[in-house]
Design a protein around this motif. Sequence first.
Motif, PDB file in Angstrom:
ATOM      1  N   HIS A   1       5.601   2.289   5.565  1.00  0.00           N
ATOM      2  CA  HIS A   1       6.197   1.061   5.025  1.00  0.00           C
ATOM      3  C   HIS A   1       7.590   1.408   4.534  1.00  0.00           C
ATOM      4  O   HIS A   1       7.812   2.479   3.978  1.00  0.00           O
ATOM      5  CB  HIS A   1       5.325   0.518   3.879  1.00  0.00           C
ATOM      6  N   ARG A   2       8.544   0.521   4.788  1.00  0.00           N
ATOM      7  CA  ARG A   2       9.912   0.796   4.388  1.00  0.00           C
ATOM      8  C   ARG A   2      10.427  -0.316   3.489  1.00  0.00           C
ATOM      9  O   ARG A   2       9.893  -1.426   3.523  1.00  0.00           O
ATOM     10  CB  ARG A   2      10.840   0.866   5.622  1.00  0.00           C
ATOM     11  N   PRO A   3      11.492  -0.038   2.726  1.00  0.00           N
ATOM     12  CA  PRO A   3      12.094  -1.126   1.954  1.00  0.00           C
ATOM     13  C   PRO A   3      12.665  -2.177   2.900  1.00  0.00           C
ATOM     14  O   PRO A   3      12.978  -1.851   4.052  1.00  0.00           O
ATOM     15  CB  PRO A   3      13.220  -0.446   1.178  1.00  0.00           C
TER      16      PRO A   3
ATOM     17  N   ARG B   1      -0.654  -0.078   3.726  1.00  0.00           N
ATOM     18  CA  ARG B   1       0.630   0.527   3.339  1.00  0.00           C
ATOM     19  C   ARG B   1       0.386   1.529   2.216  1.00  0.00           C
ATOM     20  O   ARG B   1       0.389   1.153   1.049  1.00  0.00           O
ATOM     21  CB  ARG B   1       1.594  -0.576   2.895  1.00  0.00           C
ATOM     22  N   VAL B   2       0.142   2.780   2.594  1.00  0.00           N
ATOM     23  CA  VAL B   2      -0.219   3.770   1.573  1.00  0.00           C
ATOM     24  C   VAL B   2       0.972   4.089   0.664  1.00  0.00           C
ATOM     25  O   VAL B   2       0.810   4.295  -0.520  1.00  0.00           O
ATOM     26  CB  VAL B   2      -0.798   5.058   2.201  1.00  0.00           C
ATOM     27  N   ASN B   3       2.159   4.104   1.215  1.00  0.00           N
ATOM     28  CA  ASN B   3       3.354   4.397   0.430  1.00  0.00           C
ATOM     29  C   ASN B   3       4.237   3.167   0.366  1.00  0.00           C
ATOM     30  O   ASN B   3       5.219   3.048   1.073  1.00  0.00           O
ATOM     31  CB  ASN B   3       4.122   5.522   1.131  1.00  0.00           C
TER      32      ASN B   3
ATOM     33  N   GLN C   1      10.173  -4.095   7.527  1.00  0.00           N
ATOM     34  CA  GLN C   1       9.357  -3.296   6.591  1.00  0.00           C
ATOM     35  C   GLN C   1       8.238  -2.548   7.312  1.00  0.00           C
ATOM     36  O   GLN C   1       7.810  -1.492   6.872  1.00  0.00           O
ATOM     37  CB  GLN C   1       8.804  -4.179   5.470  1.00  0.00           C
ATOM     38  N   ASN C   2       7.739  -3.127   8.407  1.00  0.00           N
ATOM     39  CA  ASN C   2       6.716  -2.418   9.204  1.00  0.00           C
ATOM     40  C   ASN C   2       7.410  -1.484  10.178  1.00  0.00           C
ATOM     41  O   ASN C   2       8.514  -1.760  10.631  1.00  0.00           O
ATOM     42  CB  ASN C   2       5.858  -3.408  10.010  1.00  0.00           C
TER      43      ASN C   2
ATOM     44  N   ASP D   1       3.917   2.520  14.435  1.00  0.00           N
ATOM     45  CA  ASP D   1       2.480   2.439  14.148  1.00  0.00           C
ATOM     46  C   ASP D   1       1.736   1.581  15.175  1.00  0.00           C
ATOM     47  O   ASP D   1       0.504   1.526  15.157  1.00  0.00           O
ATOM     48  CB  ASP D   1       2.251   1.852  12.745  1.00  0.00           C
ATOM     49  N   ILE D   2       2.464   0.910  16.065  1.00  0.00           N
ATOM     50  CA  ILE D   2       1.795   0.032  17.044  1.00  0.00           C
ATOM     51  C   ILE D   2       0.857   0.812  17.974  1.00  0.00           C
ATOM     52  O   ILE D   2      -0.269   0.368  18.222  1.00  0.00           O
ATOM     53  CB  ILE D   2       2.826  -0.804  17.846  1.00  0.00           C
ATOM     54  N   PRO D   3       1.277   1.983  18.504  1.00  0.00           N
ATOM     55  CA  PRO D   3       0.346   2.714  19.376  1.00  0.00           C
ATOM     56  C   PRO D   3      -0.990   3.027  18.698  1.00  0.00           C
ATOM     57  O   PRO D   3      -2.042   2.917  19.320  1.00  0.00           O
ATOM     58  CB  PRO D   3       1.116   4.004  19.711  1.00  0.00           C
ATOM     59  N   LYS D   4      -0.946   3.342  17.388  1.00  0.00           N
ATOM     60  CA  LYS D   4      -2.197   3.600  16.654  1.00  0.00           C
ATOM     61  C   LYS D   4      -3.070   2.342  16.642  1.00  0.00           C
ATOM     62  O   LYS D   4      -4.278   2.404  16.842  1.00  0.00           O
ATOM     63  CB  LYS D   4      -1.880   3.957  15.195  1.00  0.00           C
ATOM     64  N   ALA D   5      -2.427   1.200  16.409  1.00  0.00           N
ATOM     65  CA  ALA D   5      -3.174  -0.064  16.360  1.00  0.00           C
ATOM     66  C   ALA D   5      -3.827  -0.330  17.710  1.00  0.00           C
ATOM     67  O   ALA D   5      -4.998  -0.709  17.796  1.00  0.00           O
ATOM     68  CB  ALA D   5      -2.244  -1.211  15.981  1.00  0.00           C
TER      69      ALA D   5
END
Length: 257
Positions: free
Chosen positions: A206-208, A132-134, A109-110, A114-118
């Motif tokens: 965020h994904r299903p 998780r905006v969406n 689901q993650n 996005d890890i580089p941003k973190a």
Amino acid sequence: MPLLSSEPQINPSIDYSVVIPFYNEETNVKPVLEELRPVLEKEAGRFEIVLVNDGSSDGTLDQLKACIRDWSTARIIDLVQNSGQGAALMVGIKNCRGKKIILLDGDGQNDPGDIPKALQLLARFDFVVGHRVNRHDDLKRRLMSQFANFVRRVFTNDGVSDTGCGLKGFDRQVIDAFIPIQTLYSFMPALAKAAGFTIAEFPVNHRPRRSGIAKYNLRVFLWRPALDLLGVCWFSRRRSRRVQARQIGAESVGANR
Ligand code: UDP
Ligand code: MG
């Protein structure tokens, strides 16, 4: 096989550790790791992967073993029985060796993108958490989550919109702020903030769920955190804040001759 100690081992040459818990995720292991690998290998810095099998009763452990065969930076921590996501994360965190730690769910689901941003944000903050905006969960789950987030925010004042997001990152010093409760994943920001660490949140994809089933029903989702909330509120208000100290004098061991 030897049992693991809970003593954190530090290896200063490892920039960050990625810790992922898996409970009955046999169909997700391979796709999750195949998506993660190129992201980490492109990122600057040395890393290690800690895959925690939380006592799965399906083929998760076999899948994990197959995946690490050609991935020398990855290892498995195998919990003898299912102990819950909080415990799985705590064991993984306590046994990783990087200077920084990234957490990710094992169900896909993650988005590892996005890890580089973190990691970038961790240069400025001690603890970061995704928002998780969406969100791609069903309506019932989203409503439960909104309610839980609202109550938690009011009581803990952690200032975080979405503690249920599996993508989190922190400096290894923050480990000392955590307490081994079942719903640790929800209260990590509150515990970090109460100890005096800085926190930031950032929007994430965020994904299903790819496959498999979510492990949380109403009882586990609302009742358990409600009890832990009481303890965390008390602890956060009463705990002593982070103490910064220096040592004066050389470190040596005396010997009698
Ligand atoms: N998980 C775990 N032990 C458990 C329950 C869940 O390690 O007892 C893992 C699970 O495999 C997943 C993560 O924790 O990688 C989040 O679980 P889930 O996706 O069911 O939660 P949700 O996304 O619905 O909040
Ligand atoms: Mg999930």
